[in-house]
Design a protein around this motif. Structure first.
Motif, mmCIF file in Angstrom:
data_model
loop_
_atom_site.group_PDB
_atom_site.id
_atom_site.type_symbol
_atom_site.label_atom_id
_atom_site.label_comp_id
_atom_site.label_asym_id
_atom_site.label_seq_id
_atom_site.Cartn_x
_atom_site.Cartn_y
_atom_site.Cartn_z
ATOM 1 N N PHE B 117 0.742 -1.273 0.149
ATOM 2 C CA PHE B 117 -0.033 -0.001 -0.016
ATOM 3 C C PHE B 117 1.019 1.330 -0.099
ATOM 4 O O PHE B 117 0.715 2.190 -0.846
ATOM 5 C CB PHE B 117 -0.952 -0.003 1.317
ATOM 6 N N GLY B 118 1.969 1.329 0.880
ATOM 7 C CA GLY B 118 2.825 2.521 0.920
ATOM 8 C C GLY B 118 3.399 2.671 -0.354
ATOM 9 O O GLY B 118 4.474 3.626 -0.433
ATOM 10 N N LEU B 119 3.417 1.731 -1.338
ATOM 11 C CA LEU B 119 4.543 1.951 -2.322
ATOM 12 C C LEU B 119 3.724 2.441 -3.815
ATOM 13 O O LEU B 119 4.118 2.518 -4.726
ATOM 14 C CB LEU B 119 5.193 0.601 -2.846
ATOM 15 N N GLN B 120 2.215 2.433 -3.517
ATOM 16 C CA GLN B 120 1.192 2.686 -4.507
ATOM 17 C C GLN B 120 1.936 3.996 -5.434
ATOM 18 O O GLN B 120 1.537 3.639 -6.814
ATOM 19 C CB GLN B 120 0.070 3.257 -4.082
ATOM 20 N N ASP B 121 2.282 5.015 -5.154
ATOM 21 C CA ASP B 121 2.442 6.229 -5.746
ATOM 22 C C ASP B 121 3.855 6.039 -6.559
ATOM 23 O O ASP B 121 4.445 7.328 -7.082
ATOM 24 C CB ASP B 121 2.216 7.520 -4.963
ATOM 25 N N ARG B 122 4.410 4.767 -6.486
ATOM 26 C CA ARG B 122 5.830 4.998 -7.298
ATOM 27 C C ARG B 122 5.843 4.295 -8.620
ATOM 28 O O ARG B 122 6.805 4.348 -9.382
ATOM 29 C CB ARG B 122 6.747 3.902 -6.469
ATOM 30 N N GLY B 123 4.718 4.308 -9.032
ATOM 31 C CA GLY B 123 4.618 3.899 -10.574
ATOM 32 C C GLY B 123 5.027 2.443 -10.959
ATOM 33 O O GLY B 123 5.387 2.273 -11.862
ATOM 34 N N LEU B 124 4.987 1.883 -9.893
ATOM 35 C CA LEU B 124 5.253 0.380 -10.170
ATOM 36 C C LEU B 124 4.205 -0.589 -10.627
ATOM 37 O O LEU B 124 2.988 -0.174 -10.512
ATOM 38 C CB LEU B 124 5.887 -0.423 -8.914
ATOM 39 N N SER B 125 4.642 -1.630 -11.591
ATOM 40 C CA SER B 125 3.416 -2.341 -11.909
ATOM 41 C C SER B 125 2.936 -3.426 -10.977
ATOM 42 O O SER B 125 3.849 -3.524 -10.164
ATOM 43 C CB SER B 125 3.917 -3.247 -13.329
ATOM 44 N N ASP B 126 1.870 -3.902 -11.236
ATOM 45 C CA ASP B 126 1.325 -5.049 -10.336
ATOM 46 C C ASP B 126 2.246 -6.104 -10.286
ATOM 47 O O ASP B 126 2.292 -6.652 -8.827
ATOM 48 C CB ASP B 126 -0.048 -5.401 -10.787
ATOM 49 N N ARG B 127 2.818 -6.513 -11.271
ATOM 50 C CA ARG B 127 3.552 -7.511 -11.238
ATOM 51 C C ARG B 127 4.761 -7.448 -10.075
ATOM 52 O O ARG B 127 5.272 -8.172 -9.474
ATOM 53 C CB ARG B 127 4.365 -8.089 -12.643
ATOM 54 N N GLU B 128 5.434 -6.140 -10.344
ATOM 55 C CA GLU B 128 6.507 -5.673 -9.616
ATOM 56 C C GLU B 128 6.207 -5.686 -8.093
ATOM 57 O O GLU B 128 6.658 -6.086 -7.337
ATOM 58 C CB GLU B 128 7.031 -4.475 -10.127
ATOM 59 N N LEU B 129 4.775 -5.109 -7.928
ATOM 60 C CA LEU B 129 4.163 -4.744 -6.393
ATOM 61 C C LEU B 129 4.302 -6.284 -5.805
ATOM 62 O O LEU B 129 4.644 -6.401 -4.711
ATOM 63 C CB LEU B 129 3.143 -4.196 -6.431
ATOM 64 N N ARG B 130 3.655 -7.300 -6.433
ATOM 65 C CA ARG B 130 3.460 -8.506 -6.026
ATOM 66 C C ARG B 130 4.821 -9.343 -5.809
ATOM 67 O O ARG B 130 5.126 -9.721 -4.626
ATOM 68 C CB ARG B 130 2.794 -9.449 -7.098
ATOM 69 N N ARG B 131 5.796 -8.834 -6.505
ATOM 70 C CA ARG B 131 7.196 -9.538 -6.299
ATOM 71 C C ARG B 131 7.489 -8.909 -4.929
ATOM 72 O O ARG B 131 8.127 -9.714 -4.110
ATOM 73 C CB ARG B 131 8.244 -9.279 -7.497
ATOM 74 N N ILE B 132 7.518 -7.631 -4.751
ATOM 75 C CA ILE B 132 7.815 -6.931 -3.417
ATOM 76 C C ILE B 132 7.288 -7.863 -2.299
ATOM 77 O O ILE B 132 7.752 -8.007 -1.538
ATOM 78 C CB ILE B 132 7.923 -5.442 -3.554
ATOM 79 N N ALA B 133 5.969 -7.724 -2.462
ATOM 80 C CA ALA B 133 5.152 -8.177 -1.469
ATOM 81 C C ALA B 133 5.445 -9.830 -1.081
ATOM 82 O O ALA B 133 5.725 -9.912 0.058
ATOM 83 C CB ALA B 133 3.664 -8.195 -1.931
ATOM 84 N N THR B 134 5.763 -10.496 -2.060
ATOM 85 C CA THR B 134 6.008 -11.913 -1.857
ATOM 86 C C THR B 134 7.453 -11.841 -1.131
ATOM 87 O O THR B 134 7.583 -12.653 -0.029
ATOM 88 C CB THR B 134 6.591 -12.436 -3.317
ATOM 89 N N GLU B 135 8.455 -11.033 -1.553
ATOM 90 C CA GLU B 135 9.695 -10.968 -0.971
ATOM 91 C C GLU B 135 9.834 -10.319 0.760
ATOM 92 O O GLU B 135 10.159 -11.003 1.688
ATOM 93 C CB GLU B 135 10.485 -9.844 -1.426
ATOM 94 N N LYS B 136 8.737 -9.389 0.870
ATOM 95 C CA LYS B 136 8.578 -8.838 2.391
ATOM 96 C C LYS B 136 7.671 -9.877 3.081
ATOM 97 O O LYS B 136 8.063 -10.154 4.229
ATOM 98 C CB LYS B 136 7.733 -7.642 2.401
ATOM 99 N N LEU B 137 6.904 -10.541 2.542
ATOM 100 C CA LEU B 137 6.245 -11.528 3.414
ATOM 101 C C LEU B 137 7.162 -12.762 3.881
ATOM 102 O O LEU B 137 6.897 -13.384 4.741
ATOM 103 C CB LEU B 137 5.174 -12.128 2.721
ATOM 104 N N LYS B 138 8.117 -13.324 2.927
ATOM 105 C CA LYS B 138 8.932 -14.079 3.161
ATOM 106 C C LYS B 138 10.001 -13.640 4.377
ATOM 107 O O LYS B 138 10.126 -14.621 5.078
ATOM 108 C CB LYS B 138 9.892 -14.342 1.725
ATOM 109 N N MET B 139 9.975 -12.450 4.372
ATOM 110 C CA MET B 139 10.977 -12.014 5.482
ATOM 111 C C MET B 139 10.434 -12.082 6.790
ATOM 112 O O MET B 139 10.830 -12.138 7.807
ATOM 113 C CB MET B 139 11.210 -10.363 5.306
#
Ligand SMILES: Nc1ncnc2c1ncn2[C@@H]1O[C@H](COP(=O)(O)OP(=O)(O)O)[C@@H](O)[C@H]1O
Ligand SMILES: [Mg+2]
Lengths: 269, 267
Positions: B117-139
């Motif tokens: 949610f906090g990355l919304q305004d960075r113009g990233l694609s959904d794919r990219e956001l999902r990848r980041i989410a997966t990475e952070k969730l793994k952490m």
């Protein structure tokens, strides 16, 4: 005869009663003041970036599209009962062909907007109060803030404008269904001439009548969404307070609909 | 003038300073904070311990500008929070990650949407956001929950998603309100470990509120005990562990009997 202490006691009870009315009055005025402040805030936030148009569309779906069935049912049965009631009275004067006019004017000017407003206040205004109230007590609104998102912009702006735009659309459906139901009663049930019904409908129905109805609808939409959002947004406490907020949202937005309805009617009188 | 102000901001970035803060609700007589003061330095892990109703969650609301103190200063990331404009406040929020006591996930959004949610305004694609989410969730030790809704997760999982959301945009300051309460001991330790990593690997300043002493000793560079509206004792974990203050002793040993006044309200 009233003895001293008892008399004073009953005086006190009466005074407490008066002062509680006074306090209620002050609270209500303060509350409507805060609702107006929220409106100002909503208007001010609206043009800020990012616009988040998809949230508005999403709300339009909820407020508008999903309300269509209930609005159609309300409009149809209102038009039908209006036709039946006026037909039985007007028959005494042999003025049955005026029923079409009565149905068309009442539906477009008063009943369409008011009944649609009430149905949507019950369906959508309450849901807004419940959703925002729950978000408040579970700290989701605080979380929005920490994610650098203005909660008014994110939550209230799309809801308020969706309701303002969608209510007039719903009222058009309601008006149409009401008039069609009136025709069904007069023509198909009571066997009057369809041509006369059509003529009497368009003869007296001006664009202005429809317009007044739509202006009312937009104002109803604005106020029911604003009150629903305000009540939810300002919840403090827990589940019980969310329940009270929903309750207040429905009661005060329906009350507001009647007040606005009168004011607009009086203005265009 | 503007330069001086900027210099101050740079000096203060990544720090928290409370100076003689007094807070109360409405016109009520009872003060929640009575002259609360403490400092958190850049890259430090500061832990606040204190009983239920001590005003720990209210402290978080002061730090993020949702409440203003009646008196005193609250300076976070170099910004005078109670007097900041809305714009400054939101800019500061982009440098602060907050984990709320009960997670505070957005019910209507999926887990990956919550995390990013906090990355919304960075113009990233959904794919990219999902990848980041997966990475952070793994952490935070979560896998395969990206497309679920918060209501389909357990309380502990929700909290971990809340932590993933708070660290997703790589804040300079991380504030956690009872990150380990309601978690099993192993998961508590995982979360403590994660907070420690944020500090050690990324140099994030962390303020953790807890009454889990195991976690407090593990992650705190310094621990402060909040009692009756101010910091009663403050020091390294070792100093707190060996404190001779009877109230501190009672709290860290978790005894019902002792000099501590149990506040009328439990939170
Ligand atoms: N919105 C509020 N209005 C009035 N009192 C509040 C409010 N929020 C918290 N309090 C009171 O402030 C005190 C501290 O609460 P809190 O910070 O939530 O405690 P904790 O240390 O357990 O997190 C409690 O006594 C609580 O009743
Ligand atoms: Mg708390």
């Amino acid at each position: 005869m009233e003895s001293g202490p008892e008399f004073l006691g009953s005086m006190w009870v009466r005074m407490a009663w008066i002062s509680s009315i006074g306090r209620y009055g002050v609270d209500s005025v303060a509350r409507y003041g805060r609702v107006l402040l929220m409106l100002v805030d909503t208007v001010r936030c609206t043009p800020q970036r990012p616009l988040r148009f998809h949230l508005f569309l999403h709300q339009c779906l909820h407020v508008g599209v999903y309300s269509v069935p209930v609005v159609l049912v309300t409009g149809a049965f209102t038009g039908a009962v209006l036709a039946l009631q006026t037909a039985s009275a007007f028959r005494l004067f042999g003025a049955e062909n005026l029923v079409a006019t009565v149905v068309a004017l009442s539906m477009t000017r008063e009943l369409g907007p008011v009944l649609t407003g009430i149905m949507v206040a019950g369906r959508v205004g309450s849901a807004m109060a419940a959703e925002l109230g729950t978000m408040r007590v579970t700290e989701q609104i605080d979380a929005l803030h920490t994610l650098a998102t203005n909660p008014v912009k994110y939550l209230i702006v799309p809801r308020v404008w969706a309701a303002t735009v969608m209510l007039p659309c719903l009222v058009i459906f309601s008006d149409l269904l009401g008039i069609m139901a009136g025709r069904f009663i007069m023509v198909d049930v009571l066997g009057n001439s369809p041509v006369a019904y059509y003529k009497r409908t368009v003869q007296f129905l001006d664009f202005e009548d429809i317009q007044i109805g739509l202006i009312k609808a937009a104002l109803f939409g604005l106020s029911l969404a604003l009150i629903g959002c305000y009540q939810g947004y300002s919840v403090r406490g827990g589940a019980r307070e969310v329940g009270f907020a929903v309750n207040r949202a429905v009661v005060s937005s329906i009350g507001m609909i009647f007040v606005i309805n009168y004011l607009v009617t009086a203005y265009f009188f | 003038m503007a330069d001086a102000a900027r210099a101050e901001i740079i000096n203060g970035s990544g720090t928290i300073r409370l100076d003689n803060v007094w807070t109360r609700f409405g016109g009520e007589e009872s003060w929640i904070h009575r002259g609360l003061s403490f400092d958190v330095r850049v890259g430090e892990s500061f832990v606040i311990i204190g009983g239920s109703g001590a005003g720990k969650s209210v402290l978080v609301k002061l730090l993020i500008g949702l409440l203003a103190p009646e008196r005193g200063n609250v300076i976070v990331d170099g910004i005078d929070i109670p007097h900041a404009t809305k714009g400054d406040l939101y800019r500061t929020m982009k440098h602060i990650g907050v984990l709320f006591q009960f997670g505070a996930l957005f019910d209507s959004l999926t887990i990956w949407e919550n995390v990013t949610f906090g990355l919304q305004d960075r113009g990233l694609s959904d794919r990219e956001l999902r990848r980041i989410a997966t990475e952070k969730l793994k952490m935070v030790g979560l896998r395969g929950v990206e497309d679920r809704l918060p209501s389909q997760l357990s309380g502990g999982m929700r909290k971990r998603v809340g932590l993933a959301r708070a660290i997703a945009y790589e804040p300079d300051i991380l504030i956690c309100d009872e990150p380990t309460s309601g978690l099993d001991p192993v998961m508590s330790d995982t979360i403590s470990e994660l907070i420690l990593q944020m500090k050690e690997r990324l140099g994030v300043t962390t303020l953790t509120i807890t009454h889990d002493m195991t976690s407090a000793y593990k992650i705190g560079d310094r621990i402060g005990m909040l009692y009756e509206g101010r910091i009663l004792a403050c020091g390294t974990p070792e100093e707190i562990r060996t404190s001779s203050d009877p109230i501190v002793r009672q709290f860290i040993e978790g005894r019902a009997l002792g000099p501590m006044s149990i506040g009328g309200e439990e939170a």
